[in-house]
Design an enzyme around this catalytic site. Structure first.
Site, PDB file in Angstrom:
ATOM      1  CG  HIS A 201     -43.275  27.148  -5.145  1.00  0.00           C
ATOM      2  ND1 HIS A 201     -42.487  28.130  -6.156  1.00  0.00           N
ATOM      3  CD2 HIS A 201     -43.807  27.709  -4.334  1.00  0.00           C
ATOM      4  CE1 HIS A 201     -42.753  29.150  -5.445  1.00  0.00           C
ATOM      5  NE2 HIS A 201     -42.827  29.131  -3.913  1.00  0.00           N
TER       6      HIS A 201
ATOM      7  CB  CYS B  97     -30.679  25.167  -5.506  1.00  0.00           C
ATOM      8  SG  CYS B  97     -30.047  24.508  -6.936  1.00  0.00           S
TER       9      CYS B  97
ATOM     10  CG  HIS C 198     -40.163  33.238  -7.703  1.00  0.00           C
ATOM     11  ND1 HIS C 198     -38.763  32.595  -7.105  1.00  0.00           N
ATOM     12  CD2 HIS C 198     -40.860  32.142  -7.951  1.00  0.00           C
ATOM     13  CE1 HIS C 198     -38.766  31.421  -7.519  1.00  0.00           C
ATOM     14  NE2 HIS C 198     -39.958  30.382  -8.319  1.00  0.00           N
TER      15      HIS C 198
ATOM     16  CD  GLU D 249     -33.433  31.355  -8.802  1.00  0.00           C
ATOM     17  OE1 GLU D 249     -34.504  30.341  -9.094  1.00  0.00           O
ATOM     18  OE2 GLU D 249     -33.530  31.521  -9.561  1.00  0.00           O
TER      19      GLU D 249
ATOM     20  CB  THR E 182     -32.643  29.051 -11.119  1.00  0.00           C
ATOM     21  OG1 THR E 182     -33.258  29.063 -10.153  1.00  0.00           O
ATOM     22  CG2 THR E 182     -31.492  29.279 -11.367  1.00  0.00           C
TER      23      THR E 182
ATOM     24  CB  CYS F  83     -31.132  25.285 -13.525  1.00  0.00           C
ATOM     25  SG  CYS F  83     -31.475  24.327 -13.369  1.00  0.00           S
TER      26      CYS F  83
ATOM     27  CG  ASN G 109     -40.259  24.364 -12.426  1.00  0.00           C
ATOM     28  OD1 ASN G 109     -40.638  23.131 -12.611  1.00  0.00           O
ATOM     29  ND2 ASN G 109     -39.678  24.207 -10.893  1.00  0.00           N
TER      30      ASN G 109
ATOM     31  CB  SER H 177     -41.538  21.586  -7.075  1.00  0.00           C
ATOM     32  OG  SER H 177     -42.715  22.564  -7.317  1.00  0.00           O
TER      33      SER H 177
HETATM   34  S1  SF4 Z   1     -34.294  24.192 -10.759  1.00  0.00           S
HETATM   35 FE1  SF4 Z   1     -32.212  24.154 -10.890  1.00  0.00          FE
HETATM   36  S2  SF4 Z   1     -31.673  25.942  -9.829  1.00  0.00           S
HETATM   37 FE2  SF4 Z   1     -33.942  25.392  -9.016  1.00  0.00          FE
HETATM   38  S3  SF4 Z   1     -33.521  24.609  -7.519  1.00  0.00           S
HETATM   39 FE3  SF4 Z   1     -33.701  22.694  -9.149  1.00  0.00          FE
HETATM   40  S4  SF4 Z   1     -32.049  22.280  -9.494  1.00  0.00           S
HETATM   41 FE4  SF4 Z   1     -31.987  24.435  -8.463  1.00  0.00          FE
END
Ligand code: SF4
Length: 663
Positions: free
Chosen positions: A39, A94, A122, A124, A160, A188, A218, A259
């Protein structure tokens, strides 16, 4: 203004892994990603420049394109759809997301009601729901949890990137809705760590800047966490920074979503540092940070080598570290094979500071930069370049030409290559056939050089070769009707009928691929270059001595090797067959050859005609039988007892004698 960068910020493990997989894929095959790989618009644009475009559905993907599944993962139906279309999947999901998918599927199989805590829109979460089956319920807030009914068995897991606090609150609420609750904490660590560090930093600064994609979950979470503690701005690039945000600030904090690439973080950091310059008070590492910008080329001395990385003294506060995969084009090389302690090397900064405080360097990238000019010239001059094969990949070989060069399987040699692994470690003679420095794409060919050399040799051969010449060649290919022999510049056909004087069923009875054979040029067509070769012609014909070995009237023994309607062929010696005509099979009328003989029978016959010049010998079993019968008759006669001649006088005399005795 003092600017503090969060100790953990930027690319997480999963995103970094996905990007590396994508970059490796596009080196060897056209590729698309199902949805943006990360993203972050800027990174997506960079990837598009390298040829990795974004698709939204499988309908847009062709069988020639590799489909990269991003770190968010997808539902099982996507893998199935790709398989049905014959699309190669590069799964960059991931591993932490994969774990959540597995747990969701397992919980559903165990009959538990699955609750997925996260943003149901989302990708995921949508992927995890796909693994959990249709009954799974997505929720994001405690309020939504409160609305749930009562279930005998509940299983809860989280997207996550969800905040741990929120997950805990929801788990507490869910306990009221079931008799048995299984909790899978799938949040995560990377996310939690970044959130913790950002939260602590936000407590100590006047203003926070969170950099990352606005559509990145995130990044948004980081912004929310920081905003709860201090004035916070979410931006995607340095251009969005505004002076007014920092007018009153003495100290600003900076963090970045998972990201966000280092180069964007660095740009933002630099620009923030330039704001309120009069009050700027930079710590020494921050000064280093400005000097050691991403992409900077540095020179240093190797001070330590481990199995995973190499430490380099680059004369700065912190040492530089080169991970194994950034050391050399060949990914499986041991570091000691490339550098020794004390070596001076050049490298490029690929991360200003990692979690342990080291500057991450790439020797591979420095080598690549050095190789660009050279490869550009080689591409133009078409000059030959030797290069070692360092890796076998799908569809070809990777060679070290200062950067990763690709030799497609079809460009390795003149013929078909069955096993690519045989070339690993070998040095090939190559020519650059495609070079795109912006995409770091180098495609090379050895075949093109070999083909040119072959054309020259072929021309020379055509000028000098003549029928009757005896030449040495190597068997390159075997087909049902013969074998193709490379006589050093051109291939000739050694037809099955010219391999031996005896009958053979398949050319492989006489030659195998790779055999060196001496052959005679039987025919050469200058116009077409068609070349016919012979092997048997170099041996004496077995018919040469047939007249003296099998004269008419002689008795011969042989084996029936072929039966035809008009007779049977009997092998007398290798390459010499005689025909017993049906009329010569027996001393009586024969309707079918098989009444008398079958293949494999050993027979004796008499030679009744011998014409070596026509390669013809006629045999007769009948004559042999007649001869034998005549011989028998003669023998019978010869064994009769001897009969003395009798006279009338003898008979009469005896009668008189008899009468006299009676009287
Ligand atoms: S935030 Fe954590 S779960 Fe998501 S891609 Fe990165 S390492 Fe993987």
């Amino acid at each position: 203004m003092n600017v503090k960068l969060a100790a953990k910020a930027g690319f997480c493990f999963g995103v970094k892994r996905a990007l590396e997989m994508a970059e490796r894929t596009v080196e060897t095959s056209p590729a698309v990603s199902l949805g943006p790989l990360i993203h972050n618009q800027q990174v997506v644009k960079r990837l598009a420049d390298r040829g990795i475009h974004v698709v939204d559905t499988l309908i847009e993907v062709t069988a020639e394109q590799a489909l990269i599944i991003r770190s968010h993962g997808v539902a099982p139906s996507v893998y199935k759809g790709a398989e049905d279309k014959g699309i190669q999947v590069v799964d960059a999901t991931c591993p932490f997301v994969q774990k959540a998918q597995r747990l969701a599927a397992k919980s559903a199989q165990m009959g538990q009601q699955v609750i997925v805590m996260g943003d149901k829109l989302h990708p995921e979460v949508q992927g995890i729901l796909g693994w959990a089956g249709e009954q799974a319920i997505p929720i994001q807030t405690v309020e939504e949890a409160k609305e749930l009914s009562f279930y005998p068995r509940l299983s809860v897991l989280a997207q996550t990137t969800q905040p741990a606090e929120n997950f805990k609150r929801i788990v507490q609420e869910l306990k009221l809705h079931t008799a048995e609750l299984t909790v899978h904490d799938t949040i995560c660590n990377a996310t939690a760590e970044r959130q913790k560090v950002a939260s602590e930093l936000a407590e100590t600064v006047d203003v926070m800047v969170v950099v990352g994609g606005r559509n990145s979950a995130n990044t948004q979470k980081l912004a929310i966490i920081c905003a709860e503690r201090t004035k916070t701005y979410l931006i995607e690039t340095a251009d969005e920074l505004e002076n007014t945000w920092f007018e009153e600030a003495k100290c600003a904090g900076l963090t970045a979503g998972a990201s966000t690439p280092d180069w964007i973080i660095e740009e933002v950091y630099k620009k923030m540092s330039e704001m309120n310059e009069t009050e700027m008070d930079m710590a020494s590492w921050e000064e280093s940070f400005q000097e050691l910008h991403l992409g900077a080329r540095v020179t240093g001395t190797v001070v330590k080598i481990t199995n995973e990385e190499i430490f380099v003294d680059i004369g700065w506060k912190s040492e530089g570290v080169i991970p194994m995969n950034e050391l050399k084009i060949a990914r499986k090389t041991r570091p000691e094979e490339i550098v020794s302690i004390g070596n001076k090397i050049s490298a490029v900064v690929i991360r200003v500071e990692n979690e342990e405080g080291y500057t991450v360097l790439s020797k591979r990238k420095a080598d690549e930069e050095g190789a660009v000019d050279r490869l550009e010239k080689l591409a133009e001059s078409k000059e030959e370049i030797p290069a070692v094969v360092v890796e076998v990949v799908k569809g070809g070989l990777v060679v070290d030409v200062g950067m990763r060069g690709f030799v497609p399987a079809s460009q390795i040699q003149l013929g078909y290559v069955e096993d690519l692994n045989q070339f690993l470690g070998q040095t090939l003679r190559l020519r650059v056939i495609e070079f795109d420095p912006s995409k770091r794409k180098v495609v090379l060919s050895q075949k093109i050089i070999l083909a040119e050399e072959q054309a020259i040799k072929r021309k020379q051969l055509l000028e000098t070769l003549k029928e009757g010449d005896v030449v040495t060649g190597v068997v390159r290919r075997i087909v049902d009707f013969g074998a193709f022999v490379d006589i050093g510049g051109m291939d000739g056909l050694l037809h099955i009928s010219d391999m031996a004087y005896t009958r053979i069923k398949h050319p492989s009875e006489m030659v195998t691929i790779g055999d060196e054979v001496e052959v005679q040029v039987l025919k050469l067509e200058q116009q077409t270059g068609k070349l016919s070769l012979g092997l048997k012609q170099l041996k004496e014909s077995p018919w040469v001595r047939v007249a003296e070995k099998y004269p008419v009237g002689s008795l011969v023994n042989g084996k029936v090797i072929r039966i035809v309607t008009f007779g049977a062929f009997v092998q007398l010696a290798e390459g010499v067959d005689g025909l017993v005509h049906i009329s010569q099979l027996a001393d009586h009328r024969v309707n079918k050859v098989e009444e008398i003989l079958k293949i494999g029978d050993l027979v004796s016959a008499k030679v009744i005609e011998c014409k070596p010049e026509e390669k013809r010998i006629s045999l007769s079993i009948r004559d042999l039988m007649l001869d034998a019968s005549q011989a028998d008759d003669e023998l019978a006669l010869a064994s009769q007892p001897e009969i003395k001649p009798v006279t009338i006088g003898d008979i009469l005399g005896k009668g008189i004698l008899a009468e006299n005795r009676e009287e």
